[in-house]
Design an enzyme around this catalytic site. Sequence first.
Site, mmCIF file in Angstrom:
data_model
loop_
_atom_site.group_PDB
_atom_site.id
_atom_site.type_symbol
_atom_site.label_atom_id
_atom_site.label_comp_id
_atom_site.label_asym_id
_atom_site.label_seq_id
_atom_site.Cartn_x
_atom_site.Cartn_y
_atom_site.Cartn_z
ATOM 1 N N HIS A 152 35.043 39.339 44.426
ATOM 2 C CA HIS A 152 36.448 38.959 44.251
ATOM 3 C C HIS A 152 37.415 39.701 45.158
ATOM 4 C CE1 HIS A 152 36.626 42.676 41.843
ATOM 5 N NE2 HIS A 152 37.925 42.618 42.032
ATOM 6 N N ARG A 153 37.001 40.806 45.773
ATOM 7 C CA ARG A 153 37.960 41.613 46.537
ATOM 8 C C ARG A 153 38.416 40.899 47.811
ATOM 9 N NH1 ARG A 153 39.009 46.859 44.995
ATOM 10 N NH2 ARG A 153 37.632 47.682 43.385
#
Length: 360
Positions: free
Chosen positions: A212-213
Site C-alpha cells: 500500500h505504500r
Amino acid sequence: MKVVSVVGARPQFVKLAAVSAAFAGTGHTHRIVHTGQHYDAELSDVFFADLHIPAPDVHLGIGSGGHGAQTGAMLAALDDVFTDPGLCDGRPDWILVYGDTNSTLAAALSAAKLHLPLAHLEAGLRSHNRAMPEEHNRVLTDHAADLLLAPTPLAFRNLAGEGLAARARMVGDVMTDVLLRVRDAVAGLPLALPDPPGDELRDGGYLLATVHRAENTDDPERLRAVLDALAELPLPVLLLAHPRLRAKAAAAGVEPARGAVRLVRPLPYPDTVRAVLGSRGVVTDSGGLQKEAFLLRRPCTTLRTETEWPETLEGGWNVLCPDPGALAEAVRRHPPAAAPGHPYGTGLASEQVVEALAAG
C-alpha cells in the site's frame, strides 16, 4: 488526568485498543477523536468492534485527499475540538498521538499551536528515508512533543541522538500487548476469508501479502513490477487489498488477481493475526505487519529499502527486498533456526504508557 487520543488509521486503532483498555478502571478521563483518515468500514469500524474499543467521542470524517489537503483539513477541525471545554470537562492534560500518519502530524501541530501538552506514542522510530511522508511525520511530531514514549531501546537512542532524551521514556510497544492477546484467542481457529477463492488455502501452504505504500503504488511501472513478482511466486499469495492498492492498480491498468495471487478485502484484525499464523511467511511494505510477523514467528520479506523496526532483521526473520525481481529468491529462504528475542516487550507496555502520562 484528562487525556485525548487522536487516531485515524488501522495501525493506530490497534495501539488505541491497548491504551484504552489500560485506561479503563483507572479513574482517569480518556477521550477518543477519530479523524476519519481511514474511512472505509473495513479499515476503521471493524477494528473498533473486534478490538472492543469504545466508540469515538468525536469523528471528524475528513476522508481521503493529498497530504497537504488532508493534513490541513484535520488541523483546522482539531483546533475547534481541542478548545471545546465539553470534550473532557475542561482543558486536556495531554493530547496523545500515535505513530506516523497525517492524523499524527495534524494533531501534533494543533496541540503545539494551542499550547496543549503533547505526548507521542511510538516515538523515536526512524527509517532514515526522508522521501517517506511517514518519516517527516515522525520527526516533526517528536520534536514538537513534550513527552516521547519510546517502544524500543533503539528508538530511545534515536531520540537521545537528536537531543530529546530528557523528554523520552521507555515504555515498550503497545501493539505487542494487543497482538499477544489476540494470538492466544485465535490460535487453532479456522482461517476465515471474506471472498472466494479461499478453499485451496491451507495452513502452511500460502504467503500473506500487503502492498500500500506510496513508493510501491504511485509509480505504475513500479506497481506493475511488484504485482508481477507476486503473481510469479511458487506458492499461493493471499493479498489483502487495501483500497489504495485497488485504486492505484485500476488507474495503472494492472490486474492484481492473477497467477499465484488470491485477492481478498482487508481482514478484521483477529483474522489478520490468524492468517499470519497460518501462513508460511509474509510479504509486505507495512511497518506494522513486519513487526506482527516477527512476533508471530513467521519469516517476513519487506518490499522496501529500509525498516523502522530494524530489530526484526536480526537472525533473518525479516529481509529487505527493494527489487521485485529478487522476491522469489527471498521468499524461498529457509526459516531462521533461532527464535527471536523480545525487543518489543512482553505485553505490559500500555500500563506503562498510562503511568508515564500520569507522572508527567
